[in-house]
Design an enzyme around this catalytic site. Structure first.
Site, PDB file in Angstrom:
ATOM      1  CD  GLU A 145      30.217  -1.853  66.505  1.00 43.51           C
ATOM      2  OE1 GLU A 145      28.538  -2.072  66.963  1.00 43.51           O
ATOM      3  OE2 GLU A 145      30.223  -2.775  64.979  1.00 43.51           O
TER       4      GLU A 145
ATOM      5  NE  ARG B  89      35.853  -3.588  60.677  1.00 45.44           N
ATOM      6  CZ  ARG B  89      34.852  -3.417  61.181  1.00 45.44           C
ATOM      7  NH1 ARG B  89      34.034  -4.751  61.169  1.00 45.44           N
ATOM      8  NH2 ARG B  89      35.094  -3.173  62.217  1.00 45.44           N
TER       9      ARG B  89
ATOM     10  CB  SER C 191      33.406 -11.351  60.077  1.00 48.53           C
ATOM     11  OG  SER C 191      32.853  -9.743  60.378  1.00 48.53           O
TER      12      SER C 191
ATOM     13  CG  ASN D 176      31.281  -6.612  66.275  1.00 52.44           C
ATOM     14  OD1 ASN D 176      30.397  -6.054  65.740  1.00 52.44           O
ATOM     15  ND2 ASN D 176      31.764  -5.801  66.780  1.00 52.44           N
TER      16      ASN D 176
ATOM     17  CE  LYS E 155      27.165   3.891  67.291  1.00 52.24           C
ATOM     18  NZ  LYS E 155      28.296   2.609  67.128  1.00 52.24           N
TER      19      LYS E 155
ATOM     20  NE  ARG F  88      35.640  -6.909  64.816  1.00 54.96           N
ATOM     21  CZ  ARG F  88      34.559  -7.448  63.877  1.00 54.96           C
ATOM     22  NH1 ARG F  88      34.273  -8.138  63.001  1.00 54.96           N
ATOM     23  NH2 ARG F  88      33.632  -6.190  63.847  1.00 54.96           N
TER      24      ARG F  88
ATOM     25  CD  GLU G  23      25.865  -5.401  66.327  1.00 55.69           C
ATOM     26  OE1 GLU G  23      26.957  -5.078  66.189  1.00 55.69           O
ATOM     27  OE2 GLU G  23      24.921  -5.570  67.703  1.00 55.69           O
ATOM     28  N   GLY G  24      25.935  -5.762  61.778  1.00 57.39           N
ATOM     29  CA  GLY G  24      26.198  -5.623  60.576  1.00 57.39           C
ATOM     30  C   GLY G  24      26.613  -4.900  59.688  1.00 57.39           C
TER      31      GLY G  24
END
Length: 525
Positions: free
Chosen positions: A195, A501, A202, A197, A415, A176, A419-420
């Site tokens: 970024e 989002r 998810s 992923n 950064k 993604r 991830e997460g």
């Protein structure tokens, strides 16, 4: 941008008033955060004036009507399966809650949405190319692995697998690519990548279920034409198609898909959506933890993977992207999986291809041309989405980047290779970190990125137990990509849906899983 809470009243006149569209770039309005049992407030006189002028002010001022709309939206979300397990019981589905979402869909420029979709297959090819280029990965990550233990552990497994010989012949990517809309000096928005992923991307499942919720909200308001503009979206189906293709190419009708899951998984319904798509094709999925693989996983002499005595065709990771998810046993389990001929999603090289350091190196002039030779149009599409990215390796280049960031901290983000969500540093925190890191080789485990500054807009964010308050928001658009490669041949390369989002502007970092952002849908304008 126009506040969603009155924009829909204007939509009906958009076609006959083309001058309406630029308002989207230049005006900024405030909406409200809707939660239980709190008064709705709105402190923007401009919003009241514009809202009243368009016949929308009555809704903005009618506390009962807006709260009733929120109740209906929540009930529809629950009915559609927009669900999370609770913080209190993350291992049980006995009691669940709705996943946080916006009351109204948020405005997204059609041209940028189309651009994000158009470049996704290019990003699929780029990630795949990086994963196959051992020399590039080793050179790019050489400084990072000296100082970042997590990346170093992943890289050590990668080197072990290369030395032994890669057993798998089919490769599956479910990724993604995430973007924000940078505000230009003239107010116009530009698509900039945050970024990509490459592991455990998810919300493809829940994003498949939110369009019906926003259509319902607009239909309740008798905005049927506007409701029809909410885009259909089914990433979970497309992600399952990728897994299905890989499973078919593995070539064993009785082999399973192994989903590597966390024990405490609030987002299980998102994952179940993909599992259910696979089961409908008679492809069985088993959920296991790394600990289970360590105890009961095995390879035969041909390096076929078996779990509880059953052959595994595809390993789908929904765990394994953060250091805290690995014990000594879990690292051993990951090595076992990587050594097998099962199709990993992702394999270790593809996970490394998604690191921030690789993203930064890809922005250097000439690197895309090296990885994708003879494809100037592809390179141009990719580069158009890149934000400014800067190495912090020891040396003049890294020193210069740190000097610039300390001089203008509001323009940069620091950064780490994580991830997460919730890992990036901004503002004073970034300044303190850079002051601490600037003379240390540890700085090589970070990159600097230009801070994207979208135009804030208003919306109502629905979140269990949250108070009602005025909130301004920004959105992040993700496009899901799927590719399957057999040997050197790309047999599938497609985009399969989107994820929007939205979060309040006071939250610098973090996504839905981190408890900051909420699910949304793009309303194309």
């Amino acid at each position: 941008m126009l506040c969603q809470a009155f924009h829909f009243a204007l939509m009906e006149v958009e076609s006959c008033h083309p001058v309406f569209t630029p308002l989207y770039h230049t005006a900024s309005f405030i909406g409200c955060w809707v939660g239980p049992r709190q008064p709705i407030t709105n402190h923007s006189p401009l919003l009241l004036q514009v809202g009243m002028a368009t016949g929308w002010g009555s809704l903005l001022q009618d506390e009962q009507q807006l709260e009733e709309l929120a109740r209906q939206a929540v009930d529809r979300a629950l009915a559609e399966g927009v669900l999370l397990r609770t913080l209190q019981e993350p291992s049980s589905s006995d009691v669940v809650s709705y996943a946080p979402f916006t009351l109204f869909p948020s405005l997204v420029p059609s041209a940028l949405l189309e651009q994000a979709y158009a470049v996704q297959m290019d990003f699929n090819m780029l990630v795949d190319a990086v994963s196959q280029n051992a020399a590039f990965l080793e050179q790019t990550l050489s400084s990072t692995i000296k100082r970042d233990n997590f990346t170093a552990r992943l890289f050590n497994i990668y080197k072990q697998v290369l030395k032994e010989g890669i057993a798998q012949t089919v490769f599956l990517g479910l990724n993604r690519s995430d973007y924000m809309f940078q505000r230009n000096a003239d107010g116009s928005p530009v698509l900039k990548q945050i970024e990509i992923n490459t592991i455990s991307a998810s919300f493809g499942g829940l994003a498949s279920r939110t369009p019906a919720v926003h259509r319902h909200v607009l239909n309740v308001l008798s905005k049927t034409k506007e409701a029809a503009k909410i885009l259909s979206n089914n990433p979970s189906k497309g992600l399952a198609q990728g897994i299905t293709k890989a499973w078919e190419l593995y070539g064993s009708a009785n082999a399973l898909v192994l989903l590597i899951a966390q024990e405490k998984e609030r987002n299980i319904f998102d994952q179940r959506a993909i599992e259910n798509e696979l089961l409908a094709k008679n492809i069985h999925v088993i959920r296991r933890r790394f600990e289970d693989v360590f105890e009961k996983g095995s390879l035969d002499q041909d390096r076929r993977l078996f779990m509880d005595g059953q052959e595994v065709a595809v390993v789908y990771f929904r765990d394994g992207y953060m250091p805290s998810q690995y014990s000594v046993q879990n690292w051993e389990a990951r090595l076992l999986l990587e050594r097998s001929c099962a199709i990993k999603c992702p394999d270790i090289a593809t996970q490394l291809a998604g690191t921030k350091k690789v993203q930064q190196e890809l922005s250097r002039m000439g690197v895309l041309e090296m990885l994708l030779p003879g494809q100037p149009e592809t390179v141009a599409r990719l580069r158009a989405t890149f934000a400014g990215l800067y190495s912090l390796d020891m040396g003049e280049e890294g020193d210069q980047a740190i000097t610039e960031a300390l001089a203008a901290p509001s323009q940069f983000v620091l950064k780490p290779q994580r991830e997460g969500g919730g890992n990036n540093l901004y503002g004073e925190e970034m300044v303190q970190a850079l002051e601490h890191l600037k003379d240390s080789e540890e700085r090589a485990s970070y990159i600097l990125m230009e801070k994207i500054e979208p135009e804030p807009f208003g919306n109502c964010l629905l979140r269990p137990g949250s108070p009602v308050r005025v909130v301004q928001c920004i959105s992040e658009l993700g496009i899901f990509g799927v590719y399957v490669r057999q040997g050197k041949t790309l047999v599938m390369n497609k985009h399969v849906g989107h994820l929007l989002r939205t979060k309040a502007i006071e939250h610098a970092d973090g996504g839905v899983a981190a408890g900051v952002a909420v699910l949304d849908n793009p309303y194309p304008v």
